[in-house]
Design an enzyme around this catalytic site. Structure first.
Site, PDB file in Angstrom:
ATOM      1  N   GLY A   1       0.877  -1.218  -0.059  1.00  0.00           N
ATOM      2  CA  GLY A   1       0.008   0.156  -0.051  1.00  0.00           C
ATOM      3  C   GLY A   1       0.740   1.176  -0.016  1.00  0.00           C
ATOM      4  O   GLY A   1       0.470   2.202   0.531  1.00  0.00           O
TER       5      GLY A   1
ATOM      6  N   LEU B   1       1.575   3.490  -2.340  1.00  0.00           N
ATOM      7  CA  LEU B   1       1.086   4.880  -2.675  1.00  0.00           C
ATOM      8  C   LEU B   1       0.219   5.610  -2.085  1.00  0.00           C
ATOM      9  O   LEU B   1      -0.196   6.712  -2.285  1.00  0.00           O
ATOM     10  CB  LEU B   1       0.477   4.611  -4.236  1.00  0.00           C
ATOM     11  CG  LEU B   1       1.696   3.835  -5.039  1.00  0.00           C
ATOM     12  CD1 LEU B   1       0.963   3.517  -6.670  1.00  0.00           C
ATOM     13  CD2 LEU B   1       2.795   4.811  -5.339  1.00  0.00           C
ATOM     14  N   GLY B   2      -0.134   5.193  -0.841  1.00  0.00           N
ATOM     15  CA  GLY B   2      -1.163   5.742  -0.111  1.00  0.00           C
ATOM     16  C   GLY B   2      -0.776   6.903   0.687  1.00  0.00           C
ATOM     17  O   GLY B   2       0.508   7.381   0.569  1.00  0.00           O
ATOM     18  N   GLN B   3      -1.708   7.626   1.642  1.00  0.00           N
ATOM     19  CA  GLN B   3      -1.064   8.679   2.496  1.00  0.00           C
ATOM     20  C   GLN B   3       0.204   8.638   3.321  1.00  0.00           C
ATOM     21  O   GLN B   3       1.038   9.367   3.500  1.00  0.00           O
ATOM     22  CB  GLN B   3      -2.171   9.126   3.364  1.00  0.00           C
ATOM     23  CG  GLN B   3      -2.130  10.612   3.972  1.00  0.00           C
ATOM     24  CD  GLN B   3      -3.006  10.823   5.091  1.00  0.00           C
ATOM     25  OE1 GLN B   3      -3.915   9.919   5.701  1.00  0.00           O
ATOM     26  NE2 GLN B   3      -3.150  12.107   5.778  1.00  0.00           N
TER      27      GLN B   3
ATOM     28  N   ASP C   1       2.234  -1.509  -4.350  1.00  0.00           N
ATOM     29  CA  ASP C   1       0.875  -1.103  -4.441  1.00  0.00           C
ATOM     30  C   ASP C   1      -0.078  -1.782  -5.463  1.00  0.00           C
ATOM     31  O   ASP C   1       0.694  -2.420  -6.416  1.00  0.00           O
ATOM     32  CB  ASP C   1       0.657   0.375  -4.462  1.00  0.00           C
ATOM     33  CG  ASP C   1      -0.572   0.819  -3.709  1.00  0.00           C
ATOM     34  OD1 ASP C   1      -0.674   1.523  -2.686  1.00  0.00           O
ATOM     35  OD2 ASP C   1      -1.683   0.649  -4.536  1.00  0.00           O
TER      36      ASP C   1
ATOM     37  N   ASP D   1      -1.138  -6.917  -5.255  1.00  0.00           N
ATOM     38  CA  ASP D   1      -2.345  -6.866  -4.806  1.00  0.00           C
ATOM     39  C   ASP D   1      -2.204  -7.957  -3.318  1.00  0.00           C
ATOM     40  O   ASP D   1      -1.864  -9.142  -3.488  1.00  0.00           O
ATOM     41  CB  ASP D   1      -3.317  -7.595  -5.653  1.00  0.00           C
ATOM     42  CG  ASP D   1      -4.764  -7.411  -5.315  1.00  0.00           C
ATOM     43  OD1 ASP D   1      -4.962  -7.437  -3.859  1.00  0.00           O
ATOM     44  OD2 ASP D   1      -5.875  -7.719  -5.804  1.00  0.00           O
TER      45      ASP D   1
ATOM     46  N   TYR E   1     -14.816  -0.864   8.578  1.00  0.00           N
ATOM     47  CA  TYR E   1     -13.700  -0.743   8.882  1.00  0.00           C
ATOM     48  C   TYR E   1     -12.958  -1.062  10.205  1.00  0.00           C
ATOM     49  O   TYR E   1     -12.016  -1.700  10.608  1.00  0.00           O
ATOM     50  CB  TYR E   1     -13.155   0.817   8.442  1.00  0.00           C
ATOM     51  CG  TYR E   1     -11.881   1.383   8.636  1.00  0.00           C
ATOM     52  CD1 TYR E   1     -10.668   0.990   8.049  1.00  0.00           C
ATOM     53  CD2 TYR E   1     -11.566   2.398   9.552  1.00  0.00           C
ATOM     54  CE1 TYR E   1      -9.503   1.373   8.122  1.00  0.00           C
ATOM     55  CE2 TYR E   1     -10.215   3.108   9.925  1.00  0.00           C
ATOM     56  CZ  TYR E   1      -9.348   2.328   9.248  1.00  0.00           C
ATOM     57  OH  TYR E   1      -8.025   2.770   9.308  1.00  0.00           O
TER      58      TYR E   1
HETATM   59  P1  NAD Z   1      -4.409   4.924   2.168  1.00  0.00           P
HETATM   60  O1  NAD Z   1      -5.912   4.744   1.829  1.00  0.00           O
HETATM   61  O2  NAD Z   1      -4.033   6.451   1.967  1.00  0.00           O
HETATM   62  O3  NAD Z   1      -3.558   3.886   1.378  1.00  0.00           O
HETATM   63  C1  NAD Z   1      -3.778   2.530   1.094  1.00  0.00           C
HETATM   64  C2  NAD Z   1      -3.115   1.935  -0.073  1.00  0.00           C
HETATM   65  O4  NAD Z   1      -3.262   0.826  -0.189  1.00  0.00           O
HETATM   66  C3  NAD Z   1      -3.454   2.588  -1.291  1.00  0.00           C
HETATM   67  O5  NAD Z   1      -2.332   3.216  -2.073  1.00  0.00           O
HETATM   68  C4  NAD Z   1      -4.400   1.607  -2.075  1.00  0.00           C
HETATM   69  O6  NAD Z   1      -4.038   1.696  -3.548  1.00  0.00           O
HETATM   70  C5  NAD Z   1      -3.661   0.299  -1.586  1.00  0.00           C
HETATM   71  N1  NAD Z   1      -4.493  -0.741  -1.670  1.00  0.00           N
HETATM   72  C6  NAD Z   1      -5.773  -0.925  -1.472  1.00  0.00           C
HETATM   73  N2  NAD Z   1      -6.160  -2.289  -1.514  1.00  0.00           N
HETATM   74  C7  NAD Z   1      -4.926  -2.936  -1.884  1.00  0.00           C
HETATM   75  C8  NAD Z   1      -4.700  -4.297  -2.087  1.00  0.00           C
HETATM   76  N3  NAD Z   1      -5.600  -5.180  -2.221  1.00  0.00           N
HETATM   77  N4  NAD Z   1      -3.453  -4.565  -2.306  1.00  0.00           N
HETATM   78  C9  NAD Z   1      -2.217  -3.866  -2.472  1.00  0.00           C
HETATM   79  N5  NAD Z   1      -2.463  -2.529  -2.120  1.00  0.00           N
HETATM   80  C10 NAD Z   1      -3.924  -2.058  -2.014  1.00  0.00           C
HETATM   81  O7  NAD Z   1      -4.097   4.312   3.582  1.00  0.00           O
HETATM   82  P2  NAD Z   1      -3.109   5.196   4.362  1.00  0.00           P
HETATM   83  O8  NAD Z   1      -3.556   6.327   5.091  1.00  0.00           O
HETATM   84  O9  NAD Z   1      -1.731   4.897   4.055  1.00  0.00           O
HETATM   85  O10 NAD Z   1      -3.023   3.843   5.626  1.00  0.00           O
HETATM   86  C11 NAD Z   1      -2.182   3.150   5.935  1.00  0.00           C
HETATM   87  C12 NAD Z   1      -2.390   1.991   7.182  1.00  0.00           C
HETATM   88  O11 NAD Z   1      -2.851   2.951   8.024  1.00  0.00           O
HETATM   89  C13 NAD Z   1      -3.991   1.303   7.006  1.00  0.00           C
HETATM   90  O12 NAD Z   1      -3.884   0.206   7.601  1.00  0.00           O
HETATM   91  C14 NAD Z   1      -4.868   2.292   7.722  1.00  0.00           C
HETATM   92  O13 NAD Z   1      -5.851   1.654   8.424  1.00  0.00           O
HETATM   93  C15 NAD Z   1      -3.947   3.045   8.812  1.00  0.00           C
HETATM   94  N6  NAD Z   1      -4.436   4.308   9.568  1.00  0.00           N
HETATM   95  C16 NAD Z   1      -4.452   5.378   8.618  1.00  0.00           C
HETATM   96  C17 NAD Z   1      -4.903   6.606   9.276  1.00  0.00           C
HETATM   97  C18 NAD Z   1      -5.002   7.730   8.522  1.00  0.00           C
HETATM   98  O14 NAD Z   1      -5.363   8.834   9.001  1.00  0.00           O
HETATM   99  N7  NAD Z   1      -4.202   7.744   7.325  1.00  0.00           N
HETATM  100  C19 NAD Z   1      -5.293   6.468  10.541  1.00  0.00           C
HETATM  101  C20 NAD Z   1      -5.401   5.339  11.231  1.00  0.00           C
HETATM  102  C21 NAD Z   1      -5.092   4.099  10.584  1.00  0.00           C
HETATM  103  C1  AKB Z   2     -10.177   7.344   8.941  1.00  0.00           C
HETATM  104  O1  AKB Z   2     -10.651   8.091   9.066  1.00  0.00           O
HETATM  105  O2  AKB Z   2     -10.832   5.928   8.438  1.00  0.00           O
HETATM  106  C2  AKB Z   2      -8.746   6.974   9.213  1.00  0.00           C
HETATM  107  C3  AKB Z   2      -8.636   6.336  10.553  1.00  0.00           C
HETATM  108  C4  AKB Z   2      -8.566   7.282  11.563  1.00  0.00           C
HETATM  109  O3  AKB Z   2      -8.346   5.246  10.702  1.00  0.00           O
HETATM  110  N1  AKB Z   2      -8.000   8.282   8.911  1.00  0.00           N
END
Ligand code: NAD
Ligand code: AKB
Length: 326
Positions: free
Chosen positions: A12, A14-16, A38, A57, A147
């Site tokens: 993952g 490419l995510g945040q 990703d 994936d 979630y």
């Molecule tokens: P995001 O949604 O920005 O990125 C997730 C990435 O996963 C995306 O690039 C997407 O393309 C990829 N993805 C989705 N399905 C996939 C699959 N089947 N195979 C491979 N890649 C796949 O999420 P994030 O904010 O970077 O979060 C990362 C982790 O941190 C997650 O477990 C999330 O629950 C956790 N988290 C994030 C936050 C937040 O505010 N960003 C807060 C609490 C927890």
């Molecule tokens: C969301 O809002 O889903 C995330 C988290 C707090 O897990 N930013």
């Protein structure tokens, strides 16, 4: 092969979080030492030029295992997930990616005897029956979002692989994360990022939670440091393997807007709560992260003012060509 030469896999990426974490890890372990992956293919040049990037994936268990063998992976930062907002619209997808994807990662890590798996959890594990102020580390976990259900299930899986197989799994319950590099991927706390973009680009913002909605949040530099510091902590110091409560600051949507208005006096906000409100109302207002402080010296650095100054400065630099003048 010595443990030191084994590579890190980030799912993952490419995510945040991943789009920033990969670069931080490559600074620490070298470009070739960190394999970004990703299911999306369009990685920015900064990621593909600085080290390997692979399509993966996490639901493809065989592809995941082959990639781990090919690169001799010794640690995984498992970030692939579906977040709360999208998860409510696509609950089956959220269940599959967040549960089966995690289990696939834990299974390959167990088979290959990897040294560590880092798995972010979330404040979404909590629900309406959880105490909402200074939410304890150990408390009721009865979420109302899909979630949240998958995050509770994921924490239990992490505990199980640690207790049953001795796999060194570590996690944090992140609050909402605020950052300027990559937009968040469909969560309930996304408004706290979008508000900065719209303040700069439009001078106004329509907020999908109410003015008095208070949630715990954290700025990305603190979030990256937390995950890396937890990864480096001595194993024997860690009392929790499911995930550590973590926080930096708590504010209402109205307080965030006021902080921006102090810096952009003409900024306007209107509140139009939608389906995200019910999720936000079920989450804590503030978090007790004293276990993380005690076990691995966790301490945040950014408060609301310092974060807002940095967000506005960084976004102004990046969005300067898009800002409508006058
Ligand atoms: P995001 O949604 O920005 O990125 C997730 C990435 O996963 C995306 O690039 C997407 O393309 C990829 N993805 C989705 N399905 C996939 C699959 N089947 N195979 C491979 N890649 C796949 O999420 P994030 O904010 O970077 O979060 C990362 C982790 O941190 C997650 O477990 C999330 O629950 C956790 N988290 C994030 C936050 C937040 O505010 N960003 C807060 C609490 C927890
Ligand atoms: C969301 O809002 O889903 C995330 C988290 C707090 O897990 N930013």
């Amino acid at each position: 092969m010595a443990e030191k030469t084994k590579r890190i896999l980030v799912t993952g990426a490419l995510g945040q979080i991943g789009s920033e974490l990969v670069h931080r890890l490559r600074e620490m372990y070298g470009g070739d030492g960190v394999v970004a992956s990703d299911m999306r293919d369009r990685a920015p040049a900064a990621m593909t030029d600085s080290g390997p990037f692979e399509h993966l994936d996490v639901l493809d268990a065989e592809g995941l295992a082959a990639l781990c063998r090919q690169y001799e992976i010794g640690q995984v930062y498992h970030l692939a997930a579906i977040l709360s907002g999208v998860g409510e619209l696509k609950p089956d997808l959220a269940y599959n990616v967040n549960m089966t994807g995690l289990k696939n990662v834990l299974d390959v890590a167990k088979e290959m005897k990897m040294s560590r798996v880092m798995v972010p959890s979330s404040i979404a594990v909590f629900g309406p029956s959880t105490p909402r102020d200074n939410t304890p580390q150990e408390t009721l976990l009865r979420p109302i979002s899909m979630y949240g259900v998958t995050k509770v299930g994921g924490e239990l899986l992490c505990d199980y692989y640690w207790q049953k197989y001795g796999l060194d799994v570590r996690g944090v319950r992140y609050p909402g994360l605020i950052s300027h590099t990559t937009l968040p991927g469909g969560g309930t706390t996304d408004y706290a990022v979008a508000i900065y973009y719209d303040a700069i680009l439009k001078g106004s913002f329509e907020c999908f939670v109410s003015e008095d909605t208070v949630l715990p949040m954290m700025y990305m530099p603190d979030a990256l440091r937390a995950l890396i510091e937890l990864a480096q902590a001595p194993s024997q110091n860690l009392r929790y393997r499911n995930a550590y409560n973590l926080t930096a600051l708590s504010f209402s949507a109205g307080e965030l807007a006021s902080c921006i208005q102090e810096r952009i006096p003409d900024f306007k906000i209107i509140y139009k709560p939608d389906y995200h409100q019910e999720i936000a109302d079920s989450w804590p207002r503030s978090i007790d992260d004293s276990a993380a402080a005690a076990d691995w010296n966790w301490a945040p650095e950014y408060d609301l003012g310092k974060m807002t100054d940095d967000m506005l400065a960084e976004l102004r630099k990046r969005l300067k060509d898009e800002v409508v003048s006058g």
